[in-house]
Motif scaffolding. Structure first.
Motif, mmCIF file in Angstrom:
data_model
loop_
_atom_site.group_PDB
_atom_site.id
_atom_site.type_symbol
_atom_site.label_atom_id
_atom_site.label_comp_id
_atom_site.label_asym_id
_atom_site.label_seq_id
_atom_site.Cartn_x
_atom_site.Cartn_y
_atom_site.Cartn_z
ATOM 1 N N ILE A 1 -73.794 29.996 58.675
ATOM 2 C CA ILE A 1 -74.291 29.943 57.289
ATOM 3 C C ILE A 1 -73.936 28.598 56.645
ATOM 4 O O ILE A 1 -72.767 28.209 56.602
ATOM 5 N N GLY A 2 -74.955 27.899 56.148
ATOM 6 C CA GLY A 2 -74.745 26.681 55.353
ATOM 7 C C GLY A 2 -75.576 26.808 54.084
ATOM 8 O O GLY A 2 -76.782 27.085 54.166
ATOM 9 N N ILE A 3 -74.923 26.646 52.941
ATOM 10 C CA ILE A 3 -75.626 26.844 51.659
ATOM 11 C C ILE A 3 -75.331 25.665 50.741
ATOM 12 O O ILE A 3 -74.169 25.298 50.544
ATOM 13 N N ARG A 4 -76.389 25.073 50.194
ATOM 14 C CA ARG A 4 -76.202 24.047 49.152
ATOM 15 C C ARG A 4 -77.218 24.351 48.048
ATOM 16 O O ARG A 4 -78.370 24.701 48.340
ATOM 17 N N ILE A 5 -76.764 24.236 46.806
ATOM 18 C CA ILE A 5 -77.666 24.423 45.660
ATOM 19 C C ILE A 5 -77.550 23.163 44.821
ATOM 20 O O ILE A 5 -76.495 22.891 44.239
ATOM 21 N N GLU A 6 -78.632 22.382 44.793
ATOM 22 C CA GLU A 6 -78.588 21.064 44.143
ATOM 23 C C GLU A 6 -79.569 20.996 42.983
ATOM 24 O O GLU A 6 -80.777 21.157 43.168
ATOM 25 N N ASP A 7 -79.021 20.742 41.803
ATOM 26 C CA ASP A 7 -79.850 20.521 40.612
ATOM 27 C C ASP A 7 -79.704 19.082 40.143
ATOM 28 O O ASP A 7 -78.728 18.399 40.473
ATOM 29 N N ASP A 8 -80.686 18.641 39.352
ATOM 30 C CA ASP A 8 -80.650 17.316 38.733
ATOM 31 C C ASP A 8 -80.463 17.515 37.236
ATOM 32 O O ASP A 8 -81.222 18.285 36.616
ATOM 33 N N ILE A 9 -79.450 16.856 36.661
ATOM 34 C CA ILE A 9 -79.142 17.096 35.241
ATOM 35 C C ILE A 9 -79.110 15.785 34.461
ATOM 36 O O ILE A 9 -78.802 14.718 35.008
ATOM 37 N N LEU A 10 -79.440 15.916 33.170
ATOM 38 C CA LEU A 10 -79.390 14.775 32.250
ATOM 39 C C LEU A 10 -78.196 14.979 31.323
ATOM 40 O O LEU A 10 -78.114 16.002 30.623
ATOM 41 N N ILE A 11 -77.288 14.025 31.312
ATOM 42 C CA ILE A 11 -76.140 14.116 30.396
ATOM 43 C C ILE A 11 -76.634 13.815 28.976
ATOM 44 O O ILE A 11 -77.358 12.834 28.769
#
Ligand code: GLY
Ligand code: MN
Ligand code: MN
Length: 423
Positions: A381-391
């Motif tokens: 099992i390999g899990i990554r959850i990647e979001d792009d955010i604006l500060i």
């Protein structure tokens, strides 16, 4: 004032009187013998001009209260046009860059000499020359800007050569409204590409076939390029961060991790999601996924001006340690290094891993990723959850919020797609 002129004015504000700035677009690098890699523009040059053509040079002078900007491009060549197609005319380059003084490269050397020779009266005495000393930047097939710097030292020993890169870095780290729109467009198109993949995903297909669907979707939309090489990794393969082979088949019992993005108007989207191939998470997958998701949301909640990327990383590691010990997924605190082995964040922009000073505190206008992951090879099992955010002033806005990441939402989405497309 145009976007590019605005950026150049900001750069002018950062340099002292008596300075010249030279930024090259670069040239293609040799792949082997007489073959070249496809040309990729130096993004520091693109940032200041909007021009993507190779062998172009931005030339800025600031002295005696005057600021002047020139752009040099290749002169027209009928033969070159027969081999490699149309190149920008002086008028076109001027229109894109909003630079009035566009000249051709045949007068570049003399213009440079006129500006910085000892005792020059053309622009007054110039003492500092800022150039882009990025190591990978080539300004001739085998010539680096380091060699250009050496030549300047030989020909003009009175000139102090400085690296412009840190100054452009400070500008590029804070995105304008236009840049934020470009990144949003890249993320939105990436979302559409992901939906295409999900509609056609089925057990038995090979990982690269899933990647192909994403890549074809972008190519079919005005030849939209990828922001970086697409990663599609199923089961245990997802524990290799930049898993290259993609030759394995999707098994119904596995999760599939995809990390991908398009580049729109030069700006990258960078999204990772991990979905069950069958459409349903099993208990262990659900348990580990929940920890990554909680961490992703906790780091997003935490991110705000004043913190550094290292603060986010430390917060992420502590979060994982506590949660994995609490749920008995880890026995020892130190074992965290076995299951989490990358950074939680990087700046995003013209480059996917965008130019940045990682020690600088975050400020409004920064766009960064939040990408925690857990990798349990022993469970496949390999899990990554990647979001792009604006500060922003108060914290951050999640630009990729519409791309599903809650377990229920993912299962509902996959079951509705299955119902619609596969019966
Ligand atoms: N796709 C590379 C990264 O997420 O940083
Ligand atoms: Mn990524
Ligand atoms: Mn990333």
């Amino acid at each position: 004032m145009s976007e590019f002129e605005n950026r150049r004015q900001k750069l002018f504000d950062l340099i002292p009187e008596g300075s010249v700035v030279i930024v090259h677009s670069g040239v293609s690098k040799i792949a082997s013998e007489d073959e070249f890699f496809p040309f990729r523009v130096n993004n520091n040059f693109f940032y200041l001009t909007g021009i993507k053509q190779e062998n172009s040079v931005l030339f800025m002078v600031k002295n005696l209260g005057v600021k002047k900007t020139y752009l040099f491009i290749d002169e027209y060549s009928a033969l070159k046009e027969k081999w490699t197609g149309k190149r920008l005319s002086v008028e076109e380059a001027s229109m894109i860059s909003d630079i009035k003084n566009v000249l051709t490269n045949n007068v570049y050397e003399s213009q440079l000499d006129l500006a910085i020779q000892d005792g020059s009266t053309h622009f007054g005495t110039i003492e500092k020359l800022y150039i882009d000393l990025s190591e990978e930047l080539k300004i001739g097939p085998n010539t680096s800007t380091k060699e250009f710097e050496n030549r300047i030292h030989e020909l003009y020993p009175h000139i102090e050569v400085l690296n412009i890169r840190p100054l452009i870095c400070n500008l590029r780290m804070v995105k304008s409204n236009y840049e934020i729109e470009c990144i949003k467009n890249a993320i939105n198109l990436t979302h559409h590409g992901i939906n295409q993949m999900l509609m056609l995903m089925k057990e038995g297909m090979k990982e690269y076939q899933l990647a192909n669907i994403f890549e074809y979707y972008g190519k079919d939309k005005d030849k939209t390029p990828l922001a970086f090489d697409t990663i599609v990794a199923a089961g245990k393969n997802a524990t290799c961060l930049h898993y290259p082979s993609q030759m394995d088949r999707l098994k119904a019992t596995d999760l599939v991790l995809f990390d991908l993005g398009y580049s729109v108007d030069g700006y990258s989207g960078d999204i990772s999601r991990t979905y069950p191939i069958s459409g349903k998470f099993n208990d262990l997958q659900r348990q580990i996924y929940s920890v990554v998701l909680l961490c992703n949301k906790a780091v997003i909640e935490y991110a705000k001006p004043g913190l550094t990327l290292m603060d986010l990383q430390n917060y992420c590691v502590d979060f994982f340690k506590n949660e994995l010990l609490r749920t008995s997924l880890l026995k020892e605190e130190d074992d965290i290094k076995q299951v989490y082995y990358h950074s939680v964040s990087h700046h995003l922009g013209l480059d996917t891993h965008d130019i940045s000073d990682r020690n600088l505190p975050l400020q409004p206008g920064n766009v960064i990723t939040v990408e925690p992951g857990l990798y349990f090879a022993k469970y496949g099992i390999g899990i990554r959850i990647e979001d792009d955010i604006l500060i922003n002033e108060n914290g951050c806005e999640v630009l990729s919020r519409s791309i599903k990441k809650e377990i229920d939402e993912i299962e509902d989405l996959l079951s509705s797609i299955k119902f619609k497309t596969r019966g």
